[in-house]
Structures are given as C-alpha cells and as structure tokens.
Design a protein around this motif. Sequence first.
Motif, PDB file in Angstrom:
ATOM      1  N   ARG A  46      32.402   7.258  13.671  1.00  0.00           N
ATOM      2  CA  ARG A  46      33.548   7.983  14.207  1.00  0.00           C
ATOM      3  C   ARG A  46      34.815   7.185  13.895  1.00  0.00           C
ATOM      4  O   ARG A  46      34.812   5.952  13.840  1.00  0.00           O
ATOM      5  N   SER A  47      35.888   7.923  13.646  1.00  0.00           N
ATOM      6  CA  SER A  47      37.201   7.320  13.355  1.00  0.00           C
ATOM      7  C   SER A  47      37.134   6.339  12.199  1.00  0.00           C
ATOM      8  O   SER A  47      37.791   5.295  12.204  1.00  0.00           O
ATOM      9  N   SER A  84      33.583  -0.337   8.269  1.00  0.00           N
ATOM     10  CA  SER A  84      34.628   0.681   8.340  1.00  0.00           C
ATOM     11  C   SER A  84      35.015   1.075   6.922  1.00  0.00           C
ATOM     12  O   SER A  84      34.868   0.302   5.975  1.00  0.00           O
ATOM     13  N   ASN A 116      35.487  10.687   9.859  1.00  0.00           N
ATOM     14  CA  ASN A 116      36.846  10.237  10.193  1.00  0.00           C
ATOM     15  C   ASN A 116      37.668  11.298  10.901  1.00  0.00           C
ATOM     16  O   ASN A 116      38.864  11.113  11.093  1.00  0.00           O
ATOM     17  N   PRO A 138      38.817  14.090  21.944  1.00  0.00           N
ATOM     18  CA  PRO A 138      38.961  13.134  20.841  1.00  0.00           C
ATOM     19  C   PRO A 138      37.888  12.044  20.924  1.00  0.00           C
ATOM     20  O   PRO A 138      37.611  11.502  22.003  1.00  0.00           O
ATOM     21  N   SER A 177      38.080   9.158  20.030  1.00  0.00           N
ATOM     22  CA  SER A 177      38.657   7.871  20.432  1.00  0.00           C
ATOM     23  C   SER A 177      38.478   7.625  21.924  1.00  0.00           C
ATOM     24  O   SER A 177      38.558   6.483  22.377  1.00  0.00           O
ATOM     25  N   PRO A 191      39.297  13.604  13.946  1.00  0.00           N
ATOM     26  CA  PRO A 191      39.659  13.244  15.327  1.00  0.00           C
ATOM     27  C   PRO A 191      38.630  13.712  16.342  1.00  0.00           C
ATOM     28  O   PRO A 191      38.524  13.134  17.430  1.00  0.00           O
TER      29      PRO A 191
END
Length: 549
Positions: A246-247, A292, A298, A220, A222, A300
């Motif tokens: 990312r994310s 953002s 976006n 991931p 994250s 995972p």
Amino acid sequence: MMRRALIYAALALGSIIFTWPFIWMAATSAKLERELFRQQPRTLPQSPGPRLQSPYVDTRLFADVNGTRMDETLSLIEAALSRMNYTWPQDLNPAELRKEASRGIYARLLNTLPADHWQKSSAELGQEIAAAISPQLIADIVANLRRVFCVGQLRIRSYDLQEEQLIAGQDAAANWVTAGSAPARLVSAESGGDRYAELHYDFSQGDLVTLSQTFTTSFPVSRLHRIQLYLRNDDTWHAITLFVERSGQRLQAQHPVDDCDYNWIVDTWQEPGPDDRLDKIRTWTLLRPIASGPQFTNGPNQIKITVELSRRNLGQAWAAKILHNYRLTFDYIPFWRYVETSLFLVMLNLAGTLISCSLVAYSFARLQWPGRTASFALLLGTMMIPPQVTMIPQFLIFQKLGWYNTLKPLWVMSFFATAFSVFLIRQFMKGIPRDLEDAARIDGCGFLRIYWHIILPLIKPALAVVAIFTFLATWNDFMGPLIYLNDQRLYPLSFGLYAFQIQSLQPGTMAGIGMLMAGSLLMTLPVIAIFFFAQRYFLQGVTLTGIKG
C-alpha cells in the motif's frame, strides 16, 4: 571402589532431583495448551506433525485411548462400520480414516456404555456396539479427525474506527487468488451455518502456497490500522506470513505465525503505533516495511494483501514449537523492558551493598573505636526483627519522601548496609593477617587506602558471596515492586511476569501456562549462569568465612 561408586550415585541422584523442576519448566514451555489437558499428561512435549497434504487424518487425536477389552472392541467396531452404508469423505485415506474413527468411537463408548455391558460376551457386546453407532456419531468423529486449513473472512480497521469486511466467509473461495510452487485450490465449505473456504494443498510438489488479492477500501489506506484474518489451522506447523502492499510500500510480518492447533482463531497484524503500550498485552503481529517503489500498489484506496503458507520440515517444525511460547511471550509483554529494569536494580543494589557493607565490616573488623562491640551486637540484633514489622513504617517514610511509584525504594536502602552481609564480610576480614595492614601503615597508607588496596583485593570470595545473595534477592524480589510500584512501565521482570499472569490467565483455567513457563525459564537462566560462573568464589567465601589469622 564401592564406597566411591555409592557417593557418585548419590551425587547423580541429587543432581537429577535438583534439576527436575528446571526440566519440567523447560518441557512445559514447549507445550501447547491442549497438551496440558491430556488425559495422560506427558513430561516431554508431543512431537509436531508436519504434513505434506491437507486435508489429512489426525492419527494422534485418539492415540492415548486405552480401556476395557480394547483390541476386541476395536475389531467389533470396525466390523460394524463395514456393515453400515456410510459415505466416507473422498479426500481422505479411507482405511486410515476408518481405523482412527474406530478408536474415536471406542473412546466415546467408554463414556456412554454402562460398566456391566463390558462384561457381556463378544456377540452381545457386538450387538450393543452396533446399536450405539449412528451416522451422526460417525460424522462427529470424522469431523474431529479431519484436519484441513480453512480461511474465513478478512477484515480491516482504520485509526478512525472504521471497519470494513474485504472478504466474507462465503466468498473466500472465489475472492482469493491461489499461486505458489505447490499445487493448491480453495473449496467452499460450511459447518454449523458458517461458511468458509478450505485450502487443499500438496507440499510434495512444492514448498509455497500464496493467497493474494488487491482491494479497494472505503477509507484511505494511509489510515489503515489493523488487518484481521479468520483462520482454522490444520496443526501442520507450517509458517503463515502476511505481506501488504500500500502507498508504494511492501510490508512484511515481523515473524511468521505458526500453523499449530486446529481451532478457529483470528490472526491480527498491524504497524507499530499507539497500541504498543507497556501496560497492554499485544495480541497482534507487527508489520515492518521491507521495500518501496512504483512496482507496489500505490493508489490512495488500494491495498494488496498476500498470505503465504510455506512448508516446514520436521526439524523446522520442532524449532518452531520450542520457540512458539517464547515468541508469544515477547509479543504479549514488554519482556526486554522488564529485563532492563531488573538489570538496573541489580547493578544499583550490587554497588550499594558491596560498598556500604564492606566499609561497615571494615570498621568493625579492623578499626578500634569506642563502643565497637556494643554497636556490632546491636547490628546483629536487627537480624532478629522480622521484615514484616518494618514494612509499614518504611512504606510511610518513602511515601512522605515522594518515592511511591518510583524505583528509589528498591535500591536506595542498599547503600545503608545489611546486617547479614556485614557479618559475613567482617568474619572474612578477621582472617586477614594484621601484618599486611601494619606494613601498609608504615608505608604511609591511611585507613581508606588500606581498605581499597589491601583489604578489598583479599576479600573477593566474601564479596562474591554477598554479590550472589544480593543478585538473587534483587532479581527475584516480588514484595518490593508489589508494595511500591503502580506503573507497569517500572515493573521488573519478577513482577512483570505476575502482571502478565493476572492479565492473561482466566480464573480456573490453565490458558497461558506455556507462555508463563517460557518467561519463568528465561528469568531462571541468569540465576543458574551466575551460580555456575561464580561457584568457585561462592564455595571459597563460605568455607573461609570465620577462619582467623
């Protein structure tokens, strides 16, 4: 007029001699490491050379070469090269490349041909040169002269120590997508068994080149910790900036990486985290979120990485080079934390020294009490004791008090007065007329009010001198932190730079000298500023000390 001119000339010469170490330090702080190893070192840093096209011929690599029969030998080398059937690179200026290759071959021959060969006739020397020049020698020189921006493998690492290679070196040309206002293309290349991609660009038609790609990671995003990109710069001083999506967030490098030098390096970027400790050299560039939204990647396990190469003109390149070592210094060590600790110690030592020494000097200069003369003589006698004698007993006392590895030993003793400062202030106080003190006593002032309202305002020059000496001693103190501190989070700037030197300098090398000079220059600036701003008080305090009323 002649006498006055000689005096001014002597003052100017003295100023130059006094400021020369400072000029040398400032010039060294703007140099790259390779400039410190030049065969002919220069005082001033070499001018940066921003180029519009890459690849290009480095015309400065052999610019300092000089030796026996240089002009004649260069002509002989160029004639030998013209007779050889050597295939020169097509992406470089052939005339410029042949000229610089001749200088490189001459530099090589200076170290290989025996000394007696240089005494031969032109015909014999030409034969020796033609026999010494081989295709392999030319290829080595051309490889050193050819400057090109190269991109290698791209790797990422998670907080769980999972590593993944997003792009291999042999796939760099095919996997990156080029864009931007300037024309650019990636070309596969190989050297020494390593494969990579060369970025050929032309900034004469634009100011920006981007390399971007979206990847699917095995962990991931994250948990993403670090991004590493293998690069070989082309020494054009353009700006390299990394962007990450990312994310649903877009992150940007805190500052660009300078496209300087021409060796393979690993540029590292990561977000602020547990690695940002005060006791660890930070060799990476921080990533900061700048925007953002749903328009950014976006998934995972989805991440988009963009590398921007933006053009710099000569002025911007000079600014980047001057600030290069300073930026690295701020990145490598917690510089501002060290400054904060030093300022904290300076303020406490100033307060303690001025209060305690002025009170003790007031008692010796203005008050009448039994044993005053003997006590003052005893105080002056302590100046004869070398500090090395009391170093160990003082350390044992502070250790028993539980003050080891704290800042208390570096400032508490300032509240107990020092003999030299007491003597200096006492001598100045003795020059104040007693009529002022008697008038204040008639008006009902006690000893402390006289000290506060009468004496202190009149001894500002002496206090300024003591403050300058105290500031210099505290700001430059190295032995105290060395003895009492073991936690790098408590280091002042003087000892922090020493710790940086120990961590970054390898024995027998000069790596990191530019960064060390940058930090030392920043440490010197407050001392110079304090002296110039307080020069009037300093001179007044020194000249008036000892004058009696």
